[in-house]
Design an enzyme around this catalytic site. Structure first.
Site, short mmCIF file in Angstrom:
data_model
loop_
_atom_site.label_atom_id
_atom_site.label_comp_id
_atom_site.label_asym_id
_atom_site.label_seq_id
_atom_site.Cartn_x
_atom_site.Cartn_y
_atom_site.Cartn_z
N LYS C 118 0.83 -1.22 0.00
CA LYS C 118 0.00 0.00 0.00
C LYS C 118 0.86 1.27 0.00
O LYS C 118 0.48 2.29 -0.58
CB LYS C 118 -0.93 0.01 1.22
CG LYS C 118 -1.88 -1.21 1.27
CD LYS C 118 -2.74 -1.34 0.03
CE LYS C 118 -3.18 -2.78 -0.19
NZ LYS C 118 -3.71 -3.03 -1.53
N GLU C 202 -3.08 7.13 7.70
CA GLU C 202 -3.75 8.03 6.76
C GLU C 202 -4.80 8.85 7.51
O GLU C 202 -5.38 8.38 8.49
CB GLU C 202 -4.49 7.23 5.67
CG GLU C 202 -3.64 6.73 4.54
CD GLU C 202 -4.49 5.96 3.52
OE1 GLU C 202 -3.92 5.53 2.52
OE2 GLU C 202 -5.70 5.81 3.75
N HIS C 237 -16.72 -4.29 6.35
CA HIS C 237 -15.74 -3.90 5.32
C HIS C 237 -15.81 -4.77 4.07
O HIS C 237 -14.88 -4.80 3.28
CB HIS C 237 -14.31 -3.90 5.87
CG HIS C 237 -14.12 -2.90 6.96
ND1 HIS C 237 -14.10 -1.55 6.71
CD2 HIS C 237 -13.97 -3.05 8.30
CE1 HIS C 237 -13.92 -0.91 7.87
NE2 HIS C 237 -13.86 -1.79 8.84
N ARG C 294 -6.64 -7.21 -10.48
CA ARG C 294 -7.37 -8.44 -10.86
C ARG C 294 -8.80 -8.06 -11.20
O ARG C 294 -9.19 -6.90 -11.07
CB ARG C 294 -7.37 -9.39 -9.68
CG ARG C 294 -7.89 -8.66 -8.42
CD ARG C 294 -8.33 -9.54 -7.33
NE ARG C 294 -8.58 -8.79 -6.11
CZ ARG C 294 -9.72 -8.20 -5.77
NH1 ARG C 294 -10.75 -8.28 -6.60
NH2 ARG C 294 -9.86 -7.54 -4.65
#
Lengths: 169, 501, 501, 169
Positions: C118, C202, C237, C294
């Protein structure tokens, strides 16, 4: 255990060599196959043989030893011939009797017209009865030259599949 | 504009369910009717309400106008959707609905009547300037007239029943000797089928394409067409496969024919959904053939390329609403094909095959739609149409649509009765179909290519034999409770997988 | 350009079948792999060939790289399609495929690796000028750094695993006191889940929308986007419902975000199908979140509005072919929604519900697609994902799509296990969904509206009681062979209808 | 014949008044219904009552007298209470025993962790076992305060639905 299975014109001899759960070694005529076979009670088969995946659906026929098998590309009629069938066969009765003397219904329908009466002479290929099913009329013809021996149905009757309609002698 | 809240669907089978689906999406309650043969039919279960209307034969149930009206009143419906077939093109029924204050979802009774009479329809179209097949604009009055007309038109000709439809009371005449027997046969068949022996004569169009245009019209003067459907693949004068766009069509021809279709509908003040059928010859000359004043079996391919739910538009129009689209909003996106799945033996002259459905595997995934009504264990009644399902696919291009149809037909399995599925697979592989080079003679012309392949695959056959053997051994085991063969029976459903070579 | 003739699908369930369908349409042979728990799974039956790869747990079968490569070599496939999940974002696997001369259908291993990290992905995007969520472009080195970074960003923040995905190793921090426990928990969870305890921080975007753009890129420098998918309806999530177009989107924002998505893909020389995920706040500020290298679970809604078969394009790109579309050819036609059908108890915290499927009724008709893999009698294994099917509908408008989804959910019946179907019906009726006014807090915010309705219907309940009574009486009859109650058993399947009041 | 059927908190008395083929007059508590009822052997019911079409799917439960019924909008758990059940009930065994002393599995899964040992004290609501199924872990808690009497499973075991895992005393 070994039985014979008739598929179209072929009669194949089948015998189990070895079994381990769903893994079978099985001989069909001269070939020995190792197959991984799974199936449901209602006749859906999945066979893996040498990596290849085969799907077969067995539909029970009008007799416990008869099947219609559907593969991905074809349809086959099958019959198991065991000691019992052979005995019945030798007696000239049972599953494998020919129907050469009768006109039977290949499907359900309604009798529209009977063009012959008992005692009439009839020629092979002559129409004896007209059946209506699903908005279409079909003519059923005599399988041979002969005399109409018995008529089992009346005009207006609803008939089942494989019902004997008329006997010719 | 009065919102419709409850609709009786005066039909059965897939079209009854098709209509109910849209009703459900629109929040409209549905009322089913059923004959004695249809208590277990799926449309009875899909509806909010269901009422018995009579014995199995159609004329004692689904065609019994007064009984249907009675149910409509009992259930207090606002409207009746007739589907296709049965009472859908019966002007008396439409009239009776109006009399009872029930909206008939279709055009006015007068329009149904006018278009139902083939001669009347020819006259109206000729008057409106729509090209018709050269021929008579009146009925044959005498046998002498038959010869006079044919002398003028030239052979070959078609002799047709004025009240006709579905290929009944229709005879092709190729030479002089056939004229009189053909005329008499057509007349007698017309009498039997329609209780009306009026016949007329048209020039025979050689190698014709059967192409139809979908029409929608509201009560506010808006009439649009939703492009063509190519319906030339027929057996026994019944459609088997339809596609849109037509491989024959050019943009210019589409525009011209579409405009004539709209003109034809306007000429009779048409409202609702309808279809203008044309014959098109190899030189792209086209002739009005007839107008169907109802939804067609093949309407889903139009829905797929235009994105418009035709039943929804029918209901909106019946409510007095305006069409939600203008002609210039409409485009044909990609390519759609419909295959009709009949319970029939395609390898034996398409003879119907009634019986009990054993198993069904539905084709699913991208671009595939099925509209059917049969289920596992369902016994197909002998009294009605042998069509049990419609398979509609869409692709970006015609080529993709054909590949997808092949895939979907491969996935579609209905056992217990014979169906047209395998035959349709062969059509999808047939060169004339793949290249789009076909007309109404397709089935006849490609008889050989469409015959079952004798391809012999020994291993495949042996696997079938093994399956039958295992099933038989299982049965034996259950029966005799012997230990000779360890039962494999049902392990699939009962046990998890435990072994591997 | 070497045509691919045979593909191994290194996956199971619906996505394996989804890929095989396109292969079949393209005339490509398919090879399935299966674990001990999956011998009876449908993908094994759908494929041309099928090979066993190990025990039920994924890491002993579907994640066993060398075993999958071995099967690919045995079956002599040209390419491997990884589907989603399992090895689809495993760069080692992609590398091993390349080494063996087998095409991996996806981007280059280096790209997978870069986007899988990430932090690396954030760096690449920042460099390319794509907006990212304010935060760190490196891993946390010390607990002190955690406080420094948060002091700069301001609370609330998200602490995330660098190797993350699927909501694992992620912690929201709202106040000072939570900082240290959250950082430690995230690090430990990351270690367990990804065997890598690197974390970063973040800024937390309040009330975010989760919107992603579909990307396609070939090896000839063509990169296009296929518009957005709105994926904000999530539980735990995980996405539950997706739609396109997004109700939040404006044409300007779409153009801008789409261009950034293409820029992002180009920045890493992306090839094949991929997805750029963004967070969008209520003021329509958007931030790059991550790239999925993907196919996504929700790709069918994009296929439906664009008419493009994404798997087909993946295969064409893998063959070295050019994309068949240009950006300017693409439009979003109408509206598509996907509902994921999970085997779970939505009324009890979405707890998975394994077990045996008793019966399935598929929703059919206009605008409905299902991609599933379970069948009647199938026992859902406990080892894999609880998603058993995807229901995708299309409508001309968002309103029509929602009505159609309601109708399709109404028709869709899967019994034997608990499923999310009834819960999804309630979402389709929920005002916030109907108006399109929702973000990722939707499920939480509408907890009450989405609870099962207590609606009591006496007659309905009495009919249920009658059914159970009849079934019980039937069983008793079969058992005791008594004459007390004439057996109604199976008449439906066996007898035609004979009586009516 | 009359039996009682338990549906949620309600116990309804059901009795057939009259039958003619698939047409039944049937009493449920105080209401007499005339229903046209058709069904398949595997539990798909179509009932027409006063014009309304009802569809019910009965899924057999873990006991022959238990069902889960699916209607268009609802799901119900049902149990038939006949003389036998009442007898079993009076003996405190059989179909209707409470499971207040055990932790059972509501679904199949794999035992990840057992946090207690036999003989341990345990409080109501404390986690005794962690089960993993379909990529999700669930914690199973004690139904009451007590002593862990028996643990029937081990970590790593695969368990079935409705299996007794732990007994608490």
């Amino acid at each position: 255990m070994s039985v014979e299975i008739k598929i179209m014109d072929r009669i194949a001899k089948v015998e189990i060599i070895n079994q381990q759960g769903n893994l079978l070694e099985i001989q069909v005529d001269d070939t020995i196959y190792k197959v991984d076979i799974m199936h449901t009670a209602d006749g859906t088969f999945s066979i893996i043989q040498n990596g290849h995946s085969y799907n077969i659906e067995l539909v029970p026929g009008d007799h416990p030893k008869r099947y219609t098998a559907h593969t991905l590309y074809n349809m086959y009629d099958l019959e198991v011939i065991d000691a019992e069938s052979r005995y019945m066969l030798s007696r000239g009765s049972g599953a494998m009797t020919t129907k050469g003397n009768t006109i039977s219904s290949p499907m359900p329908g309604k009798v529209i017209k009977i063009t012959v009466s008992e005692g009439d002479e009839i020629k092979q290929g002559n129409t004896a009865i007209i059946i209506s099913a699903m908005k279409m009329e079909s003519e059923y013809k005599s399988p041979k030259d002969g005399i109409v021996k018995r008529i089992h149905i009346n005009e207006g009757d609803t008939i089942d599949e494989n019902q004997v309609l008329i006997e010719v002698e | 504009m009065k919102r419709i809240k409850k609709i009786l669907i005066a039909n059965r089978g897939e079209i009854a369910i098709r209509v109910m689906r849209t009703c459900r999406e629109m929040g409209i309650e549905t009322v089913a009717i059923y004959s004695e043969a249809d208590r277990t039919s799926l449309h009875v279960r899909y509806a909010h309400e269901a009422y018995y209307v009579g014995k199995a034969p159609s004329n004692e149930s689904y065609l019994n106008i007064e009984k249907v009206i009675e149910v409509a009143k009992t259930a207090r419906v606002d409207a009746i959707h007739p589907g296709y077939g049965f009472l859908s093109e019966n002007s008396t029924f439409a009239k009776r609905c109006n009399e009872e204050g029930i909206r008939f979802i279709g055009p006015a009774p007068e329009v149904i009547e006018q278009m139902g009479d083939k001669i009347e329809a020819r006259r109206a179209m000729t008057k409106a300037g729509v090209p018709v097949v050269p021929g008579m604009n009146g009925n044959i009055e005498s046998e002498k007239e038959v010869f006079d007309v044919i002398a003028k038109l030239g052979l070959p000709v078609m002799i047709k029943a004025s009240a006709g439809g579905g290929g009944k009371g229709m005879r092709l005449v190729n030479n002089e000797g056939e004229i009189l027997p053909a005329a008499r046969a057509a007349r007698s068949e017309a009498m039997t089928a329609f209780n009306d022996d009026a016949i007329y004569i048209e020039k025979y169009i050689a190698s014709p394409h059967h192409i139809e245009f979908q029409i929608l019209a509201d009560e506010h003067g808006n009439t649009i067409h939703l492009f063509e459907r190519e319906c030339s693949i027929q057996r026994r004068h019944q459609k088997l496969i339809e596609e849109t766009p037509s491989p024959l069509m050019t943009p210019e021809l589409r525009k011209e024919m579409g405009e004539f279709a709209v003109k034809a509908a306007k000429a009779v003040n048409y409202t609702g959904a309808g279809t203008i059928e044309f014959l098109v010859d190899d030189d792209l000359n086209f002739y009005f053939l007839e107008m169907n004043t109802r939804l067609q079996v093949e309407h889903p391919i139009t829905e797929r390329v235009t994105g418009i739910d035709l039943v929804k538009q029918q209901i909106i129009v019946a409510q007095g609403g305006k069409l939600q689209f203008k002609q210039e909003d409409l485009v044909q996106e990609g390519h759609a094909i419909e295959c009709r799945i009949y319970a029939e033996n395609a390898d034996n002259d398409f003879l119907p095959s009634a019986g009990k459905i054993y198993k069904i595997s539905q084709p699913l995934g991208l671009g595939v739609r099925t509209d059917g009504y049969v289920y596992e264990g369902y016994e197909i009644p002998i009294y009605y149409d042998p069509m049990i399902s419609k398979l509609i696919v869409w692709g970006n291009t015609r080529e993709e649509a054909i590949s997808r149809m092949r895939r979907a037909l491969y996935e579609y399995k209905i056992t217990g009765v014979k169906t047209s599925i395998k035959y349709l697979e062969r059509v999808m592989l047939c060169e004339d179909f793949v290249t789009g080079n076909y007309n109404t003679h397709f089935i006849e012309k490609n008889k050989e290519a469409l015959s079952p392949l004798p391809a012999y695959d020994k291993i495949n056959e042996d696997m079938v034999i093994i399956s039958a053997f295992i099933d038989y051994a299982d049965k034996l085991n259950r029966h005799q409770n012997s230990k000779e063969f360890a039962p494999v029976q049902s392990r699939w459903k009962k046990f998890t997988y435990t072994n591997n070579f």
